[in-house]
Design a protein around this motif. Structure first.
Motif, short mmCIF file in Angstrom:
data_model
loop_
_atom_site.label_atom_id
_atom_site.label_comp_id
_atom_site.label_asym_id
_atom_site.label_seq_id
_atom_site.Cartn_x
_atom_site.Cartn_y
_atom_site.Cartn_z
N HIS A 21 0.83 -1.20 0.00
CA HIS A 21 0.00 0.00 0.00
C HIS A 21 0.87 1.25 0.00
N ALA A 22 2.00 1.23 0.70
CA ALA A 22 2.92 2.37 0.67
C ALA A 22 3.46 2.57 -0.74
N TYR A 23 3.70 1.49 -1.44
CA TYR A 23 4.17 1.59 -2.82
C TYR A 23 3.10 2.21 -3.71
N VAL A 24 1.85 1.85 -3.49
CA VAL A 24 0.74 2.45 -4.24
C VAL A 24 0.69 3.95 -3.97
N ARG A 25 0.81 4.33 -2.70
CA ARG A 25 0.74 5.75 -2.34
C ARG A 25 1.87 6.55 -2.97
N GLY A 26 3.03 5.94 -3.09
CA GLY A 26 4.20 6.69 -3.52
C GLY A 26 4.50 6.63 -4.99
N SER A 27 3.63 6.02 -5.79
CA SER A 27 3.94 5.83 -7.22
C SER A 27 2.81 6.31 -8.10
N THR A 28 2.49 7.58 -8.01
CA THR A 28 1.41 8.16 -8.81
C THR A 28 1.75 8.13 -10.30
N VAL A 29 3.01 8.37 -10.63
CA VAL A 29 3.41 8.38 -12.04
C VAL A 29 3.12 7.03 -12.68
N GLN A 30 3.52 5.96 -12.01
CA GLN A 30 3.27 4.62 -12.55
C GLN A 30 1.77 4.33 -12.67
N PHE A 31 0.99 4.85 -11.72
CA PHE A 31 -0.45 4.62 -11.75
C PHE A 31 -1.04 5.06 -13.09
N TYR A 32 -0.74 6.27 -13.51
CA TYR A 32 -1.33 6.77 -14.75
C TYR A 32 -0.71 6.11 -15.98
N GLU A 33 0.57 5.78 -15.91
CA GLU A 33 1.18 5.07 -17.04
C GLU A 33 0.52 3.72 -17.24
N TRP A 34 0.34 2.97 -16.15
CA TRP A 34 -0.28 1.65 -16.25
C TRP A 34 -1.76 1.74 -16.59
N LEU A 35 -2.44 2.72 -16.00
CA LEU A 35 -3.88 2.85 -16.24
C LEU A 35 -4.17 3.07 -17.72
N HIS A 36 -3.40 3.92 -18.36
CA HIS A 36 -3.69 4.27 -19.75
C HIS A 36 -3.02 3.36 -20.77
N SER A 37 -2.29 2.36 -20.27
CA SER A 37 -1.71 1.37 -21.18
C SER A 37 -2.48 0.05 -21.12
N GLN A 38 -3.57 0.02 -20.36
CA GLN A 38 -4.34 -1.21 -20.22
C GLN A 38 -5.06 -1.57 -21.52
N ARG A 39 -5.17 -2.87 -21.75
CA ARG A 39 -5.89 -3.35 -22.92
C ARG A 39 -7.33 -3.71 -22.55
N GLY A 40 -8.24 -3.40 -23.47
CA GLY A 40 -9.63 -3.80 -23.29
C GLY A 40 -10.35 -3.07 -22.17
N CYS A 41 -9.83 -1.91 -21.77
CA CYS A 41 -10.48 -1.15 -20.69
C CYS A 41 -10.50 0.32 -21.07
N ARG A 42 -11.67 0.84 -21.24
CA ARG A 42 -11.82 2.24 -21.61
C ARG A 42 -12.61 2.97 -20.54
#
Length: 406
Positions: free
Chosen positions: A38-59
């Motif tokens: 959970h600390a890693y989730v809190r501290g990695s906002t950049v990765q969150f948006y990179e991964w979110l917008h690179s997902q397949r089959g999810c709009r």
């Protein structure tokens, strides 16, 4: 140093010089992010948006263009006081606020809670129910009549009651470990350069700081303000490495002097995607303050934007009532209720920016793509499932990279 042991200055270890802070701050940030998933989730906002917008089959759905938190994990919500001494639950960290898509806040909260649930060893079905709770709580906030207190889980009510009872001495013990007018250097506070001391002295002598501090209920608008002590503040996770200062001020005459603690934090470009053709301030300090005023009015009215040392900052006085919710462990029942309640806080912040027709249209969009098996839209479920996988891999790789350096 043992792996994952925090860097803590002690009597046998010198506090870093102002010119040599950065390596220690980066080390501390890596350690904090390695302490839990959970600390890693809190501290990695950049990765969150990179991964979110690179997902397949999810709009993701495109919501109305409003101010969003941009980093709406569970740790960024909690009891917060306003200028008149009232307490309510608000989004309390707005570093990433932008005019953007409200769906981003929902996914960020859902990922955060799913990570806490996994850390609490809750079964997958509970995470599914939590996502349902998120949608129900968020949509409830858009109703014409709401009973916010009725949604609060018992643990949240306890936290708010504790917040109301906080005093300056409580704040001093938690933040500066001292009720005397000094900030002791050590684990949380480091020494300043001469240039920083002069710049902070000038800032605290300004009209904008006097106006901010004396706007609180019970203070005279013309009360004298004196800087008693200041330090570099080692605080946060993803923000470690940015300039941040704690300033202790005395208010009024010596015979009847009160104290307040000011948080001065550097404002940098947001990672969250924003609407390019919007009226969002391009100055990052004004962006943070303006976003706070829309999303969390009780907090936004306590903030100011400023500039010194060739950087932009936002300033706020910390109140004893400002607290974080502790969600390190969740029971099955509390997890579902907490998800709904926290989502309702975000919903209220979003809904206050929309007229009735816009609210109705947004609710209609959120009703789409739901199945009989799960009362949460498929885009939310798919996003969270894929992101949890990305974060599990990212977290383990982060820990491995850090451990090899120790």
């Amino acid at each position: 140093m043992e792996p994952f042991q925090y860097f803590v200055p002690s009597s046998s270890m010198k506090i870093p010089r102002p010119s040599n802070r950065m390596p220690h701050l980066i080390q501390l940030r890596n350690l904090k992010m390695a302490s839990s998933a959970h600390a890693y989730v809190r501290g990695s906002t950049v990765q969150f948006y990179e991964w979110l917008h690179s997902q397949r089959g999810c709009r993701l759905p495109h919501g109305p263009e409003i101010w969003i938190c941009g980093d709406c994990h569970a740790g960024n919500l909690g009891p917060t006081g306003d200028l008149r001494g009232r307490i309510d639950m608000y989004i309390r960290d707005l570093d990433q606020t932008v005019i953007g898509n409200p769906a981003h806040d929902l996914v960020r909260l859902a990922l955060s809670l799913a990570t806490v649930a996994r850390g609490s060893d809750l079964p997958g079905v509970i995470i599914a129910r939590m996502l349902e709770g998120i949608m129900l709580g968020y949509e409830y906030a858009f109703k014409d009549k709401q009973d916010k207190a009725a949604l609060r889980p018992s643990q949240v009510k306890v936290a708010m009651h504790s917040s109301i009872e906080q005093t300056w001495k409580n704040l001093a013990r938690k933040r500066i470990e001292n009720t005397r007018p000094t900030i002791p250097l050590g684990k949380h506070f480091w020494s300043l350069s001469q240039a920083e001391k002069i710049a902070l002295q000038t800032l605290c002598s300004s009209y904008e700081i006097h106006q901010l501090v004396n706007s609180f209920k019970g203070r005279h608008k013309d009360a004298k303000i004196k800087l008693l002590d200041s330090a570099y503040w080692v605080k946060g996770c993803s923000s470690l490495g940015l300039l941040r200062y704690a300033v202790l001020l005395g208010i009024g005459d010596k015979d009847d002097q009160r104290y307040c603690l000011i948080d001065i934090k550097e404002a940098v470009a947001a990672t969250a995607p924003y609407i390019v053709k919007s009226n969002m301030p391009r100055d990052n300090s004004y962006r943070v303050v303006e976003g706070a005023r829309h999303l969390s009015p009780g907090l936004g009215e306590r903030m100011r934007a400023t500039r010194f040392l060739d950087h932009v900052f936002f300033v706020r006085e910390l109140l004893p009532q400002d607290m974080k919710l502790k969600l390190d462990e969740l029971s099955e029942t509390y997890a579902i209720y907490a998800a709904g309640y926290l989502a309702s806080i975000i919903g209220i912040a979003h809904a206050r920016q929309m007229d009735r027709d816009t609210r109705k249209d947004w609710m209609a969009v959120l009703q789409e793509n739901r199945s009989k098996q799960l009362d949460a839209p498929s885009w939310l479920w798919t996003s969270v499932v894929q992101l949890v996988g990305n974060y599990e891999q990212g977290y383990l790789n982060h820990c491995r990279r850090y451990a090899l350096k120790c």
